[in-house]
Each structure stands twice: as C-alpha cells, then as structure tokens.
Motif scaffolding. Structure first.
Motif, PDB file in Angstrom:
ATOM      1  N   ILE A  45       0.749  -1.152  -0.062  1.00 13.69           N
ATOM      2  CA  ILE A  45       0.013   0.123   0.057  1.00 13.69           C
ATOM      3  C   ILE A  45       0.870   1.137  -0.053  1.00 13.69           C
ATOM      4  CG2 ILE A  45      -1.681   1.262   1.321  1.00 13.69           C
ATOM      5  CD1 ILE A  45      -2.736  -1.392   2.160  1.00 13.69           C
ATOM      6  N   VAL A  46       2.133   1.057   0.670  1.00 10.31           N
ATOM      7  CA  VAL A  46       2.613   2.367   0.755  1.00 10.31           C
ATOM      8  C   VAL A  46       4.330   1.734   0.482  1.00 10.31           C
ATOM      9  CG1 VAL A  46       1.491   3.547   2.373  1.00 10.31           C
ATOM     10  CG2 VAL A  46       3.365   2.145   3.161  1.00 10.31           C
ATOM     11  N   ARG A  47       5.361   2.828   0.334  1.00  4.25           N
ATOM     12  CA  ARG A  47       6.587   2.413   0.312  1.00  4.25           C
ATOM     13  C   ARG A  47       7.462   3.301   1.066  1.00  4.25           C
ATOM     14  NH1 ARG A  47       9.943   4.891  -3.851  1.00  4.25           N
ATOM     15  NH2 ARG A  47       8.381   5.688  -4.865  1.00  4.25           N
ATOM     16  N   LYS A  48       8.221   2.701   2.065  1.00  4.34           N
ATOM     17  CA  LYS A  48       8.990   3.656   2.990  1.00  4.34           C
ATOM     18  C   LYS A  48      10.134   4.116   2.419  1.00  4.34           C
ATOM     19  CE  LYS A  48       9.397   2.195   7.270  1.00  4.34           C
ATOM     20  NZ  LYS A  48       9.952   1.417   8.442  1.00  4.34           N
ATOM     21  N   LEU A  49      10.403   5.371   2.538  1.00  3.43           N
ATOM     22  CA  LEU A  49      11.583   6.003   2.321  1.00  3.43           C
ATOM     23  C   LEU A  49      12.404   6.406   3.357  1.00  3.43           C
ATOM     24  CD1 LEU A  49       9.892   8.762   0.322  1.00  3.43           C
ATOM     25  CD2 LEU A  49      10.970   6.674  -0.711  1.00  3.43           C
ATOM     26  N   ARG A  50      13.762   7.027   3.463  1.00  3.00           N
ATOM     27  CA  ARG A  50      14.518   7.343   4.659  1.00  3.00           C
ATOM     28  C   ARG A  50      13.772   8.451   5.211  1.00  3.00           C
ATOM     29  NH1 ARG A  50      19.907   6.692   5.962  1.00  3.00           N
ATOM     30  NH2 ARG A  50      20.392   5.764   3.717  1.00  3.00           N
ATOM     31  N   GLY A  51      13.201   8.185   6.448  1.00  3.96           N
ATOM     32  CA  GLY A  51      12.676   9.109   7.436  1.00  3.96           C
ATOM     33  C   GLY A  51      11.009   9.194   7.168  1.00  3.96           C
ATOM     34  N   GLY A  52      10.661   8.724   6.267  1.00  2.00           N
ATOM     35  CA  GLY A  52       9.374   8.985   5.753  1.00  2.00           C
ATOM     36  C   GLY A  52       8.622   7.704   4.933  1.00  2.00           C
ATOM     37  N   VAL A  53       7.736   8.238   4.120  1.00  2.00           N
ATOM     38  CA  VAL A  53       6.873   7.232   3.491  1.00  2.00           C
ATOM     39  C   VAL A  53       6.304   8.063   2.387  1.00  2.00           C
ATOM     40  CG1 VAL A  53       4.830   7.366   4.714  1.00  2.00           C
ATOM     41  CG2 VAL A  53       5.194   5.308   3.645  1.00  2.00           C
ATOM     42  N   THR A  54       5.975   7.198   1.153  1.00  2.00           N
ATOM     43  CA  THR A  54       5.407   7.746   0.050  1.00  2.00           C
ATOM     44  C   THR A  54       4.100   6.735  -0.488  1.00  2.00           C
ATOM     45  OG1 THR A  54       5.416   8.503  -2.326  1.00  2.00           O
ATOM     46  CG2 THR A  54       6.623   6.578  -1.814  1.00  2.00           C
ATOM     47  N   ALA A  55       3.218   7.328  -1.068  1.00  2.00           N
ATOM     48  CA  ALA A  55       2.149   6.295  -1.420  1.00  2.00           C
ATOM     49  C   ALA A  55       2.592   5.489  -2.684  1.00  2.00           C
ATOM     50  CB  ALA A  55       0.921   7.331  -2.165  1.00  2.00           C
ATOM     51  N   GLN A  56       2.226   4.305  -2.562  1.00  2.00           N
ATOM     52  CA  GLN A  56       2.687   2.886  -3.349  1.00  2.00           C
ATOM     53  C   GLN A  56       1.965   3.299  -4.686  1.00  2.00           C
ATOM     54  OE1 GLN A  56       5.564   1.172  -3.308  1.00  2.00           O
ATOM     55  NE2 GLN A  56       5.068   0.234  -5.129  1.00  2.00           N
ATOM     56  N   PRO A  57       2.244   3.368  -5.632  1.00  2.00           N
ATOM     57  CA  PRO A  57       1.526   3.719  -7.071  1.00  2.00           C
ATOM     58  C   PRO A  57       1.062   2.036  -7.413  1.00  2.00           C
ATOM     59  CG  PRO A  57       3.684   3.974  -7.723  1.00  2.00           C
ATOM     60  CD  PRO A  57       3.491   3.808  -6.244  1.00  2.00           C
ATOM     61  N   SER A  58       0.426   1.430  -6.692  1.00  2.00           N
ATOM     62  CA  SER A  58      -0.018  -0.057  -7.122  1.00  2.00           C
ATOM     63  C   SER A  58      -1.567  -0.208  -7.126  1.00  2.00           C
ATOM     64  CB  SER A  58       0.422  -0.813  -5.867  1.00  2.00           C
ATOM     65  OG  SER A  58      -0.190  -0.770  -4.754  1.00  2.00           O
ATOM     66  N   SER A  59      -1.903  -1.173  -7.802  1.00  2.00           N
ATOM     67  CA  SER A  59      -3.397  -1.536  -7.799  1.00  2.00           C
ATOM     68  C   SER A  59      -3.957  -2.082  -6.620  1.00  2.00           C
ATOM     69  CB  SER A  59      -3.661  -2.485  -9.140  1.00  2.00           C
ATOM     70  OG  SER A  59      -2.807  -3.812  -8.826  1.00  2.00           O
ATOM     71  N   VAL A  60      -3.081  -2.587  -5.781  1.00  2.00           N
ATOM     72  CA  VAL A  60      -3.677  -3.235  -4.429  1.00  2.00           C
ATOM     73  C   VAL A  60      -4.322  -1.852  -3.591  1.00  2.00           C
ATOM     74  CG1 VAL A  60      -3.031  -4.057  -2.209  1.00  2.00           C
ATOM     75  CG2 VAL A  60      -1.995  -4.775  -4.324  1.00  2.00           C
ATOM     76  N   PHE A  61      -3.500  -0.906  -3.783  1.00  2.00           N
ATOM     77  CA  PHE A  61      -4.443   0.273  -3.047  1.00  2.00           C
ATOM     78  C   PHE A  61      -5.302   0.907  -3.523  1.00  2.00           C
ATOM     79  CE2 PHE A  61      -4.982   4.762  -1.821  1.00  2.00           C
ATOM     80  CZ  PHE A  61      -4.874   4.698  -0.432  1.00  2.00           C
ATOM     81  N   GLU A  62      -5.329   0.982  -5.080  1.00  2.00           N
ATOM     82  CA  GLU A  62      -6.344   1.708  -5.763  1.00  2.00           C
ATOM     83  C   GLU A  62      -7.530   0.693  -5.811  1.00  2.00           C
ATOM     84  OE1 GLU A  62      -6.358   4.517  -7.254  1.00  2.00           O
ATOM     85  OE2 GLU A  62      -4.301   5.244  -7.222  1.00  2.00           O
ATOM     86  N   SER A  63      -7.537  -0.474  -5.902  1.00  2.00           N
ATOM     87  CA  SER A  63      -8.626  -1.495  -6.119  1.00  2.00           C
ATOM     88  C   SER A  63      -9.438  -1.814  -4.537  1.00  2.00           C
ATOM     89  CB  SER A  63      -8.272  -2.779  -6.798  1.00  2.00           C
ATOM     90  OG  SER A  63      -7.349  -2.549  -7.640  1.00  2.00           O
TER      91      SER A  63
END
Length: 274
Positions: free
Chosen positions: A57-75
C-alpha cells in the motif's frame, strides 16, 4: 512513550487505515509528522508503515513514506469506501438530482456511485443496473426498485463482477443514465489504472442515453495507465469544490458541462484526521 487511550481505542488496524488514507491524500509524509498527527511514538508509526509496505500500500523512504502506485491500494474496496467520503456524498447529492422516477440507471463499481445508490430509494420506481456487489446488496432491500445484477467473473478486490459475461450483459441493455467514476482525468481523457476494468466501463457508457462522470478533486491531479474514454463522451461532470482552478479551466477548454459542489464540513472521525 506516547501510546495513550486514543491509540488503544482505535487499534493498529484502524490506525493503519487512517495512515494509508492520509499518505494517499498527501503523497509523501515524514514518520515524525505521522507520529505527531496520530499521537503515537515514531516506533509505533514505523511498525504501522512496515505492515502497510508489506501489503503493497505504501513505500517507505529514509525518514518517511510515500504512496505506493499499485493496484492493491487503488482497488481495495475497504480503502476506497473510507477515502474522500464527504466529497463523494456531496457529489452524489448533486447526481441524484439528475435521476427521475421511472428511469433505468447504470451504476459502475465505484464507491462514488455507491454513495449515489444510497440516495435512490425515495425516487422509486427505478431500475438500477450494476456489477458492484456492495450496491447489489444495498439496492436489493429497497422497495420499488427493480435490480438488474450484472454477472461475470467475481473480482474480490473490487467486490464486483467483470469480464466478457459482464460486458455482454451490459450490451444487451439500454438505460437512461449511466454514472461512472475513474481513477484519473488527464487532458482530454478519463483513465483507469487497471486494464480489466476498462471494457466494463466502456460498455456501460455505450448502453446509456446519457452519461455522467463523478470525480472527487484528487482524480483531477493524478495519472493512470489505461485510457477509458474521451471526456467528450460524458454529458455532464460533477466534481467537488476541492478542485483547483487550473483543473477546472481544463474542463472549460473542452466546453464540458460540469458542476462544482460544495463539501459540507463536519467534525472529523478517527479515520479522517486533518
């Protein structure tokens, strides 16, 4: 340690849903910001983010997180139902004004169309056509409404029926109105992030005399992979007042008929933190 009664009441699962919705709305956030927002420790946030990343659903970054562009979240229906609820309700309140007793109405498997379905009972008699199991179960209990449930291959993520059987069933019908939503509007076209959804939406649009696009403002600032149709296909567009002026100017340039509806403000619930 910042764990408190609020966290205990919400529980990890509900907090994670709220975190995912917040990240999806903002695009990228710092873990420390999320910890402050949800009044829990940074360590707790990292555990939540690890679980959301595991689900795709998300992708972790150094010190943070971003929305994961995946159909899992969208659907995922559970997330879609919780996202932009007040905006969807405002859009549905305007859309229902286009419906008259005696009409045959097609509703796609979007949660915005579901918000419209919840408002249809006072307009009976109606015929409602849909492939969305959530809407099927809702409308089945409404007196005075004839339900045509479109079958096909059941898709668990969308909780709807898709595939050739569904598109063939739609093609055999002629409705007065079709209400659909899409993942994104870019330039002159509406898009969706999943290929197998596109043929069903196209078939629904072709089976109606008039069609209406229901989109919350976040759809006007996003992109998706598969083109559904030209915006000129729609007789009307309804969007909420969170839409930016430049997005609305794009609709003006296409000479589209559209409404911008005001969204009511109300106290935030646990899943709708600021």
């Amino acid at each position: 340690m910042m764990t408190d009664d609020r966290e205990a009441r919400r529980g990890p699962a509900r907090r994670q849903e709220a975190i995912a919705e917040r990240i999806h709305a903002k695009g990228e956030l710092a873990a420390a910001e999320l910890a402050e927002l949800f009044q829990v420790s940074v360590m707790t946030i990292h555990r939540d983010l690890n679980e959301l990343e595991r689900q795709g659903i998300v992708r972790k970054l150094r010190g943070g997180v971003t929305a994961q562009p995946s159909s899992v979240f969208e659907s995922n229906v559970a997330f879609r139902e919780k996202s932009m609820r007040r905006e969807k309700d405002a859009i549905a309140a305007r859309a229902v004004e286009l419906v008259e007793p005696g009409m045959a109405v097609i509703l796609d498997d979007s949660t915005t169309s579901l918000a419209l379905a919840r408002k249809l009972e006072p307009l009976a008699p109606l015929t409602v056509v849909t492939n969305f199991l959530t809407t099927i179960e809702l409308v089945a209990g409404m007196p005075g409404i004839r339900l045509i449930a479109l079958g096909g291959d059941y898709d668990v993520l969308h909780n709807s029926f898709l595939g050739v059987s569904c598109t063939d069933a739609v093609a055999a019908l002629q409705a007065d109105l079709c209400f659909v939503s899409t993942s994104a509007v870019t330039g002159e076209y509406a898009y969706h992030q999943e290929q197998h959804i596109v043929p069903v939406k196209r078939a629904m649009l072709a089976a109606a005399t008039r069609s209406v696009l229901l989109i919350d403002h976040t759809k006007l600032a996003r992109t998706a992979l598969y083109r559904v149709t030209s915006l000129q296909t729609f007789d009307h567009v309804i969007v909420d007042d969170g839409a930016r002026p430049e997005a609305l100017s794009g609709l003006d340039e296409l000479n589209l008929s559209y409404d911008v509806v005001a969204v009511a403000t109300s106290p935030l619930d646990p899943l709708e933190l600021p």
